[in-house]
Motif scaffolding. Sequence first.
Motif, PDB file in Angstrom:
ATOM      1  N   GLN A  37      -2.479   1.781  -9.429  1.00  8.39           N
ATOM      2  CA  GLN A  37      -1.501   2.353  -8.500  1.00  8.39           C
ATOM      3  C   GLN A  37      -1.941   2.172  -7.056  1.00  8.39           C
ATOM      4  OE1 GLN A  37       0.083   6.339  -9.481  1.00  8.39           O
ATOM      5  NE2 GLN A  37      -1.020   6.196 -11.401  1.00  8.39           N
ATOM      6  N   LEU A  38      -3.225   2.381  -6.811  1.00  4.03           N
ATOM      7  CA  LEU A  38      -3.749   2.205  -5.457  1.00  4.03           C
ATOM      8  C   LEU A  38      -3.655   0.753  -5.018  1.00  4.03           C
ATOM      9  CD1 LEU A  38      -6.984   4.401  -5.750  1.00  4.03           C
ATOM     10  CD2 LEU A  38      -4.818   5.052  -4.725  1.00  4.03           C
ATOM     11  N   ARG A  39      -3.982  -0.152  -5.908  1.00  6.37           N
ATOM     12  CA  ARG A  39      -3.952  -1.575  -5.577  1.00  6.37           C
ATOM     13  C   ARG A  39      -2.518  -2.064  -5.346  1.00  6.37           C
ATOM     14  NH1 ARG A  39      -8.462  -4.714  -6.501  1.00  6.37           N
ATOM     15  NH2 ARG A  39     -10.328  -3.470  -6.852  1.00  6.37           N
ATOM     16  N   GLU A  40      -1.583  -1.570  -6.113  1.00  6.83           N
ATOM     17  CA  GLU A  40      -0.185  -1.955  -5.903  1.00  6.83           C
ATOM     18  C   GLU A  40       0.300  -1.483  -4.529  1.00  6.83           C
ATOM     19  OE1 GLU A  40       2.594  -3.315  -8.614  1.00  6.83           O
ATOM     20  OE2 GLU A  40       0.724  -4.402  -8.226  1.00  6.83           O
ATOM     21  N   ARG A  41      -0.065  -0.260  -4.170  1.00  4.27           N
ATOM     22  CA  ARG A  41       0.323   0.269  -2.858  1.00  4.27           C
ATOM     23  C   ARG A  41      -0.318  -0.561  -1.739  1.00  4.27           C
ATOM     24  NH1 ARG A  41       1.339   5.402  -0.375  1.00  4.27           N
ATOM     25  NH2 ARG A  41       2.104   4.899   1.721  1.00  4.27           N
ATOM     26  N   SER A  42      -1.570  -0.919  -1.938  1.00  7.69           N
ATOM     27  CA  SER A  42      -2.284  -1.716  -0.947  1.00  7.69           C
ATOM     28  C   SER A  42      -1.611  -3.078  -0.744  1.00  7.69           C
ATOM     29  CB  SER A  42      -3.735  -1.909  -1.384  1.00  7.69           C
ATOM     30  OG  SER A  42      -4.413  -2.796  -0.529  1.00  7.69           O
ATOM     31  N   LEU A  43      -1.221  -3.718  -1.845  1.00  7.04           N
ATOM     32  CA  LEU A  43      -0.568  -5.030  -1.741  1.00  7.04           C
ATOM     33  C   LEU A  43       0.805  -4.931  -1.091  1.00  7.04           C
ATOM     34  CD1 LEU A  43      -1.637  -6.557  -5.163  1.00  7.04           C
ATOM     35  CD2 LEU A  43      -2.072  -7.577  -2.908  1.00  7.04           C
ATOM     36  N   GLN A  44       1.543  -3.881  -1.409  1.00  9.41           N
ATOM     37  CA  GLN A  44       2.860  -3.710  -0.784  1.00  9.41           C
ATOM     38  C   GLN A  44       2.728  -3.591   0.734  1.00  9.41           C
ATOM     39  OE1 GLN A  44       4.405  -0.251  -2.748  1.00  9.41           O
ATOM     40  NE2 GLN A  44       4.681  -1.312  -4.708  1.00  9.41           N
ATOM     41  N   ILE A  45       1.742  -2.811   1.174  1.00 13.45           N
ATOM     42  CA  ILE A  45       1.529  -2.648   2.617  1.00 13.45           C
ATOM     43  C   ILE A  45       1.073  -3.971   3.234  1.00 13.45           C
ATOM     44  CG2 ILE A  45       0.084  -1.512   4.354  1.00 13.45           C
ATOM     45  CD1 ILE A  45      -0.010   0.945   2.489  1.00 13.45           C
ATOM     46  N   PHE A  60       4.193 -10.472   6.304  1.00 13.64           N
ATOM     47  CA  PHE A  60       5.466 -11.193   6.462  1.00 13.64           C
ATOM     48  C   PHE A  60       6.479 -10.424   7.309  1.00 13.64           C
ATOM     49  CE2 PHE A  60       3.475 -12.871   2.628  1.00 13.64           C
ATOM     50  CZ  PHE A  60       3.520 -14.225   2.889  1.00 13.64           C
ATOM     51  N   GLU A  61       5.985  -9.368   7.967  1.00 12.13           N
ATOM     52  CA  GLU A  61       6.778  -8.613   8.944  1.00 12.13           C
ATOM     53  C   GLU A  61       8.128  -8.162   8.361  1.00 12.13           C
ATOM     54  OE1 GLU A  61       7.017 -11.266  12.277  1.00 12.13           O
ATOM     55  OE2 GLU A  61       5.005 -10.745  12.976  1.00 12.13           O
ATOM     56  N   PHE A  62       8.066  -7.511   7.195  1.00 12.66           N
ATOM     57  CA  PHE A  62       9.281  -6.976   6.584  1.00 12.66           C
ATOM     58  C   PHE A  62       9.828  -5.838   7.449  1.00 12.66           C
ATOM     59  CE2 PHE A  62       7.602  -8.035   2.059  1.00 12.66           C
ATOM     60  CZ  PHE A  62       7.928  -9.370   2.258  1.00 12.66           C
ATOM     61  N   SER A  63      11.140  -5.794   7.548  1.00 18.57           N
ATOM     62  CA  SER A  63      11.769  -4.626   8.158  1.00 18.57           C
ATOM     63  C   SER A  63      11.633  -3.452   7.189  1.00 18.57           C
ATOM     64  CB  SER A  63      13.249  -4.901   8.430  1.00 18.57           C
ATOM     65  OG  SER A  63      13.939  -5.096   7.196  1.00 18.57           O
ATOM     66  N   LYS A  64      11.941  -2.279   7.660  1.00 18.99           N
ATOM     67  CA  LYS A  64      11.855  -1.095   6.805  1.00 18.99           C
ATOM     68  C   LYS A  64      12.743  -1.267   5.573  1.00 18.99           C
ATOM     69  CE  LYS A  64      12.095   3.942   7.049  1.00 18.99           C
ATOM     70  NZ  LYS A  64      12.387   5.122   7.923  1.00 18.99           N
ATOM     71  N   GLU A  65      13.932  -1.825   5.809  1.00 18.88           N
ATOM     72  CA  GLU A  65      14.868  -2.056   4.696  1.00 18.88           C
ATOM     73  C   GLU A  65      14.337  -3.120   3.743  1.00 18.88           C
ATOM     74  OE1 GLU A  65      19.467  -3.612   4.003  1.00 18.88           O
ATOM     75  OE2 GLU A  65      18.765  -3.119   6.015  1.00 18.88           O
ATOM     76  N   ALA A  66      13.763  -4.186   4.316  1.00 18.74           N
ATOM     77  CA  ALA A  66      13.221  -5.266   3.485  1.00 18.74           C
ATOM     78  C   ALA A  66      12.020  -4.778   2.669  1.00 18.74           C
ATOM     79  CB  ALA A  66      12.821  -6.452   4.355  1.00 18.74           C
ATOM     80  N   ALA A  67      11.194  -3.924   3.273  1.00 21.21           N
ATOM     81  CA  ALA A  67      10.031  -3.387   2.568  1.00 21.21           C
ATOM     82  C   ALA A  67      10.458  -2.530   1.381  1.00 21.21           C
ATOM     83  CB  ALA A  67       9.169  -2.570   3.524  1.00 21.21           C
ATOM     84  N   ALA A  68      11.501  -1.728   1.595  1.00 21.81           N
ATOM     85  CA  ALA A  68      12.014  -0.898   0.502  1.00 21.81           C
ATOM     86  C   ALA A  68      12.602  -1.767  -0.599  1.00 21.81           C
ATOM     87  CB  ALA A  68      13.056   0.086   1.034  1.00 21.81           C
ATOM     88  N   GLY A  69      13.309  -2.826  -0.213  1.00 21.87           N
ATOM     89  CA  GLY A  69      13.886  -3.746  -1.196  1.00 21.87           C
ATOM     90  C   GLY A  69      12.825  -4.496  -1.958  1.00 21.87           C
TER      91      GLY A  69
END
Length: 522
Positions: free
Chosen positions: A107-115, A121-130
């Motif tokens: 779980q920690l590693r998945e969160r780390s990779l998402q961030i 890749f400079e995701f917008s807030k909406e893109a990050a959620a998607g």
Amino acid sequence: MSFSIDKECEIYNYSLSIGCCIRCSLRLSGVRSPSHYENPVHSPVTLGYTNSSVSEVKNNYPCIACLGILDDETLTAAIEKIAAEVNNQEYDCDVFTCALTIPIAVQLRERSLQINLSRKFEFSKEAAAGFKRTVPQIKEVWKWIVLPEVEKLIDKTGVPISATCPFVIDVFLAYSQDEDECKALLKMCGNTFKKRLQQKKKYSDGVFSRKSVETAMINTLENQFVEHYPCPPSHPSSQTFINEVTCAHSSFFVGGRYNKYSRELSQTPWFICGQKKMETSVQELLCDPIVKFVKADSMKFLSSGREDVDVRTLHSGRPFAVELLNPRITKLSEAILQDLTQKINTSTELVHIVGNLQSISRDKLKTLKEGEDTKTKTYRALCLCRSQPLPTLDVLNEIRDLEVIQKTPVRVLHRRPLATRLRTIHAMKASWISSKETINLQCRDQDSNKNPLVEVEDELLEKSNDLATNLFILDLTTQAGTYVKEFVHGDFGRTKPSICEILQIEVDIVALDVTSINLNWP
């Protein structure tokens, strides 16, 4: 949300470069087709991420995302171990569902990779959620690969974990550095986990339980997380391994009615101070053959009330059910149940099943439980008047719906709380007997003219005085939960009124039989 093919290609190649396996790189690129994970070496070409097939990179460390969970060797080992476990235990269920427990550190590693990917890749807030919604979970990909292979090896059909399935295979994966990685949470969310650390007895499931970590992840801000945990995750020094594979079938129920012919047989095993007081019991005689046949781990015996050791249950019998825990054999046809009934009945003369055993649904057990309070029961009691002159019994025959107040009897006060209960005696019929030959408290076997326990009744009669003139038979219908013995002799005035009080003479009970339990069962 879906990315362009160029963006997917960028994410894929970057994920590979930082230490993700091919399957996790495909996951993080948003690939959701199960077929692409079956042969990941060729999938990047098919998807247009690369021009030539690539080989899985063999590093000195496992994948930084899945910790080796999606590695071919780990997957193959899981498939083989699951198949061996199921086939060895010979479960006959045609369907199964599989539950996978993975290390909490994932779980920690998945969160780390998402961030990390969102920032890279400079995701917008909406893109990050998607992105978060689009990426398949490691468990999901694992099942896409493993379950079809398991189905072939165990000849059963897999169904989604959300579906109602009686047969569950649990696979537990472990990671040796799991707790060490989770210690970063002490710095991120110190108050939550320090409390759990100090109260180890209360939190016996561990300081870092799955639920507590999930809650911490929700409540931890991105900057706070990055401050205490590396992004991207560091290379692990070891990978996950299969800690355990367990199989369990949900409880299966069979039930029916039983007759108890002995006055020296407890309903369940009887222990006093760790010592077994009787050789066997109703439960053992009925349930042990059933448990053995269905190969269950254990069982629970359920009955509509219980009779005392010295009380018989006759005629239509007492309703009962057996809950079989983790049974291997669950396909019980009517013919099989009939044969099982016959084997039990021929194995003992102490207890017999009336009719045949039947498969029982869990819902129908409510009838058995509710019947403890709502049913009526009929009894036949052999009573003895201990003084003269003998009274007339007509007064008993005229009574209808007599309310009786009963305190917890002296004989059971050591194991039941002191309470006062209101019970109803619906009807009674009493008659004097002229000789012991007229006594027949035992119903005759329908297939035989023999009455194997009539000698027991003779022994009881020999202990009584003035048999021809002092004995009477009392048939009575009562509310469930009535203490019949105490209703006869009064229990030192703890039951009011009693037969003693009504007849104004000392009366005792010589023998008692349950002759009917009025419940629609099974």
